[in-house]
Design an enzyme around this catalytic site. Structure first.
Site, PDB file in Angstrom:
ATOM      1  N   ASP A 170       0.847  -1.204   0.000  1.00 25.47           N
ATOM      2  CA  ASP A 170       0.000   0.000   0.000  1.00 25.47           C
ATOM      3  C   ASP A 170       0.874   1.242   0.000  1.00 25.47           C
ATOM      4  O   ASP A 170       0.562   2.242  -0.632  1.00 25.47           O
ATOM      5  CB  ASP A 170      -0.875   0.048   1.259  1.00 25.47           C
ATOM      6  N   TYR A 171       1.971   1.159   0.731  1.00 22.65           N
ATOM      7  CA  TYR A 171       2.866   2.306   0.835  1.00 22.65           C
ATOM      8  C   TYR A 171       3.440   2.660  -0.538  1.00 22.65           C
ATOM      9  O   TYR A 171       3.479   3.826  -0.941  1.00 22.65           O
ATOM     10  CB  TYR A 171       4.002   1.989   1.814  1.00 22.65           C
ATOM     11  N   GLU A 172       3.845   1.618  -1.259  1.00 27.33           N
ATOM     12  CA  GLU A 172       4.406   1.862  -2.594  1.00 27.33           C
ATOM     13  C   GLU A 172       3.334   2.407  -3.553  1.00 27.33           C
ATOM     14  O   GLU A 172       3.589   3.306  -4.343  1.00 27.33           O
ATOM     15  CB  GLU A 172       5.032   0.572  -3.151  1.00 27.33           C
ATOM     16  N   TYR A 173       2.126   1.852  -3.428  1.00 27.32           N
ATOM     17  CA  TYR A 173       1.026   2.340  -4.262  1.00 27.32           C
ATOM     18  C   TYR A 173       0.781   3.823  -3.978  1.00 27.32           C
ATOM     19  O   TYR A 173       0.681   4.643  -4.890  1.00 27.32           O
ATOM     20  CB  TYR A 173      -0.247   1.524  -3.984  1.00 27.32           C
TER      21      TYR A 173
ATOM     22  N   GLU B 211      -8.334   5.221  16.994  1.00 31.58           N
ATOM     23  CA  GLU B 211      -8.893   3.862  17.111  1.00 31.58           C
ATOM     24  C   GLU B 211      -8.408   3.026  15.942  1.00 31.58           C
ATOM     25  O   GLU B 211      -7.864   3.568  14.985  1.00 31.58           O
ATOM     26  CB  GLU B 211     -10.429   3.932  17.140  1.00 31.58           C
TER      27      GLU B 211
ATOM     28  N   LYS C 135      -8.052   1.000  12.523  1.00 28.98           N
ATOM     29  CA  LYS C 135      -8.638   1.077  11.190  1.00 28.98           C
ATOM     30  C   LYS C 135      -9.035  -0.346  10.829  1.00 28.98           C
ATOM     31  O   LYS C 135      -8.182  -1.167  10.501  1.00 28.98           O
ATOM     32  CB  LYS C 135      -7.628   1.634  10.190  1.00 28.98           C
TER      33      LYS C 135
ATOM     34  N   ASP D 246     -10.297  -3.583   9.099  1.00 32.02           N
ATOM     35  CA  ASP D 246     -10.137  -4.029   7.719  1.00 32.02           C
ATOM     36  C   ASP D 246     -11.288  -4.957   7.361  1.00 32.02           C
ATOM     37  O   ASP D 246     -11.142  -6.171   7.313  1.00 32.02           O
ATOM     38  CB  ASP D 246      -8.781  -4.749   7.592  1.00 32.02           C
TER      39      ASP D 246
ATOM     40  N   ARG E 135     -20.493   1.339   1.367  1.00 34.58           N
ATOM     41  CA  ARG E 135     -19.926   2.654   1.085  1.00 34.58           C
ATOM     42  C   ARG E 135     -20.149   3.054  -0.373  1.00 34.58           C
ATOM     43  O   ARG E 135     -20.359   4.204  -0.682  1.00 34.58           O
ATOM     44  CB  ARG E 135     -18.424   2.626   1.394  1.00 34.58           C
TER      45      ARG E 135
ATOM     46  N   TYR F 150     -18.081   3.688  14.271  1.00 36.81           N
ATOM     47  CA  TYR F 150     -17.029   4.634  14.641  1.00 36.81           C
ATOM     48  C   TYR F 150     -17.316   6.092  14.309  1.00 36.81           C
ATOM     49  O   TYR F 150     -16.463   6.940  14.505  1.00 36.81           O
ATOM     50  CB  TYR F 150     -15.681   4.212  14.052  1.00 36.81           C
TER      51      TYR F 150
ATOM     52  N   LYS G 110      -8.512  11.066  14.560  1.00 37.53           N
ATOM     53  CA  LYS G 110      -9.535  12.084  14.268  1.00 37.53           C
ATOM     54  C   LYS G 110      -9.410  13.243  15.239  1.00 37.53           C
ATOM     55  O   LYS G 110      -9.310  13.023  16.449  1.00 37.53           O
ATOM     56  CB  LYS G 110     -10.930  11.469  14.418  1.00 37.53           C
TER      57      LYS G 110
ATOM     58  N   LYS H  33      -1.014   4.004   8.714  1.00 37.44           N
ATOM     59  CA  LYS H  33      -0.973   2.644   8.160  1.00 37.44           C
ATOM     60  C   LYS H  33       0.174   1.837   8.766  1.00 37.44           C
ATOM     61  O   LYS H  33       1.289   2.337   8.898  1.00 37.44           O
ATOM     62  CB  LYS H  33      -0.771   2.710   6.639  1.00 37.44           C
TER      63      LYS H  33
ATOM     64  N   CYS I 147      26.157 -33.630  -1.921  1.00 37.74           N
ATOM     65  CA  CYS I 147      26.315 -32.664  -0.841  1.00 37.74           C
ATOM     66  C   CYS I 147      27.132 -31.460  -1.318  1.00 37.74           C
ATOM     67  O   CYS I 147      28.237 -31.640  -1.842  1.00 37.74           O
ATOM     68  CB  CYS I 147      27.007 -33.318   0.349  1.00 37.74           C
TER      69      CYS I 147
ATOM     70  N   CYS J 152      30.611 -31.641   0.933  1.00 38.79           N
ATOM     71  CA  CYS J 152      31.630 -32.690   0.801  1.00 38.79           C
ATOM     72  C   CYS J 152      31.523 -33.501  -0.483  1.00 38.79           C
ATOM     73  O   CYS J 152      32.387 -34.326  -0.769  1.00 38.79           O
ATOM     74  CB  CYS J 152      31.586 -33.621   2.008  1.00 38.79           C
TER      75      CYS J 152
ATOM     76  N   CYS K  43      22.892 -35.642   3.489  1.00 38.63           N
ATOM     77  CA  CYS K  43      24.237 -36.017   3.098  1.00 38.63           C
ATOM     78  C   CYS K  43      24.560 -37.333   3.803  1.00 38.63           C
ATOM     79  O   CYS K  43      24.311 -37.483   4.996  1.00 38.63           O
ATOM     80  CB  CYS K  43      25.201 -34.919   3.527  1.00 38.63           C
TER      81      CYS K  43
ATOM     82  N   CYS L 247      31.326 -35.474   6.886  1.00 34.25           N
ATOM     83  CA  CYS L 247      31.169 -34.223   6.128  1.00 34.25           C
ATOM     84  C   CYS L 247      31.458 -33.047   7.061  1.00 34.25           C
ATOM     85  O   CYS L 247      30.976 -33.001   8.195  1.00 34.25           O
ATOM     86  CB  CYS L 247      29.740 -34.153   5.595  1.00 34.25           C
TER      87      CYS L 247
HETATM   88  S1  IVH Z   1     -13.477   7.240   9.864  1.00 33.05           S
HETATM   89  C1  IVH Z   1     -14.064  10.029   6.258  1.00 33.05           C
HETATM   90  N1  IVH Z   1     -12.730   5.262  11.322  1.00 33.05           N
HETATM   91  O1  IVH Z   1     -11.463   3.443   6.275  1.00 33.05           O
HETATM   92  C2  IVH Z   1     -13.744   9.557   7.601  1.00 33.05           C
HETATM   93  N2  IVH Z   1     -12.878   4.909   8.973  1.00 33.05           N
HETATM   94  O2  IVH Z   1     -12.679   6.036   5.801  1.00 33.05           O
HETATM   95  C3  IVH Z   1     -14.769   8.641   8.129  1.00 33.05           C
HETATM   96  N3  IVH Z   1     -12.287   2.605   8.305  1.00 33.05           N
HETATM   97  O3  IVH Z   1     -13.455   2.432   4.025  1.00 33.05           O
HETATM   98  C4  IVH Z   1     -14.260   7.312   8.366  1.00 33.05           C
HETATM   99  N4  IVH Z   1     -11.871   1.852  10.324  1.00 33.05           N
HETATM  100  O4  IVH Z   1     -14.629   2.039   6.307  1.00 33.05           O
HETATM  101  C5  IVH Z   1     -12.988   5.672  10.071  1.00 33.05           C
HETATM  102  N5  IVH Z   1     -12.093   3.599  12.788  1.00 33.05           N
HETATM  103  C6  IVH Z   1     -12.354   4.004  11.543  1.00 33.05           C
HETATM  104  C7  IVH Z   1     -12.220   3.140  10.434  1.00 33.05           C
HETATM  105  C8  IVH Z   1     -12.490   3.643   9.158  1.00 33.05           C
HETATM  106  C9  IVH Z   1     -11.920   1.551   9.034  1.00 33.05           C
HETATM  107  C10 IVH Z   1     -12.395   2.580   6.840  1.00 33.05           C
HETATM  108  C11 IVH Z   1     -13.703   3.069   6.319  1.00 33.05           C
HETATM  109  C12 IVH Z   1     -13.376   3.497   4.919  1.00 33.05           C
HETATM  110  C13 IVH Z   1     -11.942   3.902   5.034  1.00 33.05           C
HETATM  111  C14 IVH Z   1     -11.797   5.400   4.948  1.00 33.05           C
END
Ligand code: IVH
Length: 713
Positions: free
Chosen positions: A60-63, A143, A145, A147, A166, A256, A330, A354, A448, A451, A466, A471
């Site tokens: 992701d970082y490279e992207y 908090e 993130k 996945d 979304r 969240y 946030k 990240k 080997c 030996c 071996c 050896c």
């Molecule tokens: S805050 C625009 N909090 O990350 C900000 N997003 O938002 C509102 N995601 O696909 C989102 N955990 O589903 C927020 N604790 C979290 C999150 C979170 C995961 C995801 C979210 C979205 C992406 C960007």
């Protein structure tokens, strides 16, 4: 396939090259045009690998870095922006299968940060936006993130009236019935008691890691296709056609954010909350599952606290029950959030932190073959160095020939490497789409590499060995094992000394260790009298070791520390074991036919018996000590009848010591987590074992709890 292998390889290699080059700020129009075009093609390719195939070849970082380069070029030359540029879109998960509904407020993406410096920049930007003094501290809510799959919920008149994905951020797919089957989402919530008539909430649907394993196992049994990861199981689960299947996938959800709130008259009332934290506390009181305060979520006093919280979570991420790929930071004050506002892509008041990728792709340059003390030949992949979860990896074990063959790994391949938690790095698979025909099939050696003797693969075993016991690699391997901490525990005598002494011709066999010429050693470069004396002392001390250490030090296959102790407990001196038959040995508790066969094969060999006799003649103890006698099982021992398993890193004990402590306390070390396990001792960076144990209600002990238990003072 949308791309040919040749195209893919070209895009991959161009990506790596571009990642190493900076975009000059005075880039000329022609060059900019070409670069923008190249970057767009490459980014589109990586989006296809990520979103369509779910098999990214860069992190992701490279992207993000490629994306930022394109943004930079377009910023210098805005006339080059075309509507189809990846920078011009918000991501989209809409299909025609579900009705599309418009969100009450558009949901944007989050900008990414990767380190404390990025976070400090973010903090400084916000202070500028809200005209806050740089020296003052701003409060942030942080908090995980999560996945999983984003969900947007609407409650009207206290009832869950609509749920959506979304989608493209502005509109999503209506999935109300499916979401109603997620148990942690209340169907009713008393918002009206707080003057809220209609509210839009955002959250994430997820599946716990241990339940994901179970769900997949069940799917395997019923012949259904397996999910690649918990995220796919969750996002797929949100969009099943039959809502009942949602329960089958054990979906869970965290909420969240409150993104909109209206009173009965239709006036916006989000401003009744002073902070983001206030709004989350209301959700919590209404029965929503929100990140837990001071565990999953924290109100940080300043950006330095944010950094620490984020890096602690990064360190402990494997211990957590859910997959997370970072943290979300946030700005806590809602009025300040409003002042910051939004860019076309993301809020300016929030940022994602990240985590470093656990997986990466790199090139397999070559394979080396290492020969161990038992003659086992282990193929080791030499990689173009790559960073994995913060550690540079350039060499990983390929285990054996079968592993290479079943994964079809070739020299020159681009390979996916993974390092999860405290697990050693592994090659997951080669990326076959990046092959151009120059990759070479691996031809496992027949002789080997040290030996030159022929290799042999015993029936039913995965390992080539071996066949020559003399050896050089086997000899030094045996010597290293003999002096190691777990065996004769000769302080300060390690691999480096063995290699050196072997080369100098000082040690060629185990008995040489007890006949060293310390005057000669003192003359070696980098040694001197004192280190020679120290070594002499350590070697002399080892002569009084309990006999099991010597038996274990001989390096007989399957004769580990526990078996050695068990065997010694039965005899007066090691040589007595030579008289034991297969049946005699198998009559002992926990000694199976495989172990017994090895003991018979080895201890009846004249060479090994001679070695033990020679060592005895040199003064090394071969007699059972009083302390090694079989002890009646003490039912009062702290761990009598209990099983214990260790996971993670410990600060005060090595794994080998921990094992000894368990055995000394009358317990047994288990091989895996099951509901029968008595205790799981979890150290730092504990991984899936911990979540599994928690799910099975197994008692989890900290390192300190464990030490108190075995050593009650
Ligand atoms: S805050 C625009 N909090 O990350 C900000 N997003 O938002 C509102 N995601 O696909 C989102 N955990 O589903 C927020 N604790 C979290 C999150 C979170 C995961 C995801 C979210 C979205 C992406 C960007």
């Amino acid at each position: 396939m949308r791309y040919t292998n040749a195209d893919q390889k070209r895009f991959f290699e161009e990506s790596k090259k571009l990642l190493q080059t900076e975009v000059p700020s005075d880039i000329e129009s022609d060059t900019a045009q070409n670069l923008a075009q190249q970057l767009r093609q490459i980014i589109q390719y990586h989006e296809w690998r990520y979103y369509i195939l779910d098999q990214p070849v860069i992190s992701d970082y490279e992207y993000d870095s490629l994306f930022k380069k394109l943004e930079a070029v377009e910023k210098h030359h805005p006339q080059l922006i075309v509507p189809s540029s990846p920078t011009q879109r918000v991501s989209n998960d809409l299909t025609e299968d579900f009705p599309t509904v418009t969100h009450l407020s558009p949901m944007l993406s989050l900008e990414n940060s990767y380190n404390a410096e990025d976070l400090n920049d973010f903090d400084a930007r916000i202070k500028k936006l809200i005209k806050e003094d740089e020296t003052l501290d701003l409060e942030y809510c942080v908090e995980p993130k999560f996945d999983g799959g984003t969900i947007v919920l609407i409650y009207e008149n206290d009832l869950l009236s609509r749920a959506a994905t979304r989608g493209n951020g502005a509109a999503g797919e209506e999935i109300t019935n499916n979401v109603k089957n997620i148990r942690s989402i209340p169907l009713k919530a008393k918002f009206s008691a707080h003057g809220i008539h209609k509210v839009e909430l955002r959250g994430e649907a997820l599946i716990r890691k241990d339940l994901f394993d179970k769900v997949n196992k069940k799917r395997e049994e019923t012949g259904k296709a397996l999910f690649a990861n918990p995220r796919n199981a969750a996002t797929g689960g949100l969009r099943v056609k039959d809502a009942k299947q949602v329960s089958e996938r054990a979906l869970d959800a965290f909420i969240y954010q409150v993104s909109k709130a209206f009173d009965k008259e239709g006036n916006e009332v989000l401003n009744k909350f002073e902070t983001h934290e206030d709004s989350i506390q209301l959700l919590e009181s209404l029965g929503f599952k929100v990140p837990k305060l001071d565990f999953e979520r924290k109100v940080c006093k300043n950006i330095a606290e944010v950094s620490t919280f984020c890096t602690n979570w990064e360190r402990d991420r494997e211990k957590y029950a859910f997959e997370i790929d970072g943290m979300v930071v946030k700005l806590n004050n809602l009025a300040s959030q409003e002042i910051c506002g939004y860019t076309s892509h993301h809020p300016r008041w929030a940022i994602a932190f990240k985590f470093k990728a656990k997986q990466a792709t790199t090139k397999l340059l070559d394979i080396e073959y290492q020969v161990g003390r038992t003659g086992a030949v282990t193929p080791v992949a030499k990689l173009e160095p790559v960073e994995l979860a913060g550690v540079t990896v350039s060499s990983v074990s390929l285990h054996n020939a079968d592993n290479i063959e079943s994964k079809d790994i070739r020299i020159g391949d681009t390979v996916l490497v993974e390092r999860a938690g405290d697990v050693i790095p592994q090659i997951v698979k080669p990326i076959k789409d990046l092959r151009d025909g120059t990759e070479k099939k691996v031809i496992f050696p027949t002789h080997c590499p040290v030996c030159g003797s022929p290799l042999e693969r015993p029936e039913g075993e995965a390992v080539w060995r071996c066949t020559n016991p003399s050896c050089a690699a086997q000899i030094s391997g045996r010597l290293i094992h003999f002096v190691s901490k777990d065996a004769m525990n000769i302080d300060g005598f390690g691999e480096a000394y063995i290699d050196r002494f072997y080369k100098e011709g000082f040690v060629k066999q185990i008995t040489d260790i007890y006949q060293l010429d310390y005057d000669k050693i003192a003359e070696l470069e980098g040694f001197g009298k004192r280190s020679a004396e120290k070594l002499n002392k350590a070697i002399t001390a080892s002569m009084q070791n309990p006999a099991w250490r010597l038996l274990y030090g001989l390096g007989i296959r399957f004769v580990g520390r526990t078996v050695s102790k068990k065997l010694i407990a039965e005899v007066e001196k090691i040589q007595d074991l030579a008289k034991w038959s297969l049946e005699d040995l198998m009559s002992l508790e926990d000694i199976g036919p495989k172990v017994a066969q090895q003991v018979v094969n080895n201890l009846q060999k004249p060479t090994i018996l001679q070695l033990i006799n020679d060592l005895e003649a040199l003064g090394v103890n071969v007699q059972r000590l009083e302390s090694e006698k079989k002890k009646a099982i003490d039912s009062d021992a702290p761990l009598a009848g209990k099983t214990v398993l260790f996971t993670g890193k410990f600060s005060n004990m090595k794994r080998s010591e921990a094992k000894r402590l368990v055995e000394d306390a009358g317990g047994k070390v288990a091989s895996g987590v099951s509901s029968k396990l008595s205790y799981l001792v979890a150290g730092e960076k504990a991984g899936s074992k911990l979540s599994k144990a928690q799910a099975l209600n197994v008692t989890v002990l900290s390192e300190e709890d464990f030490l108190n238990l075995v050593n009650p003072s």
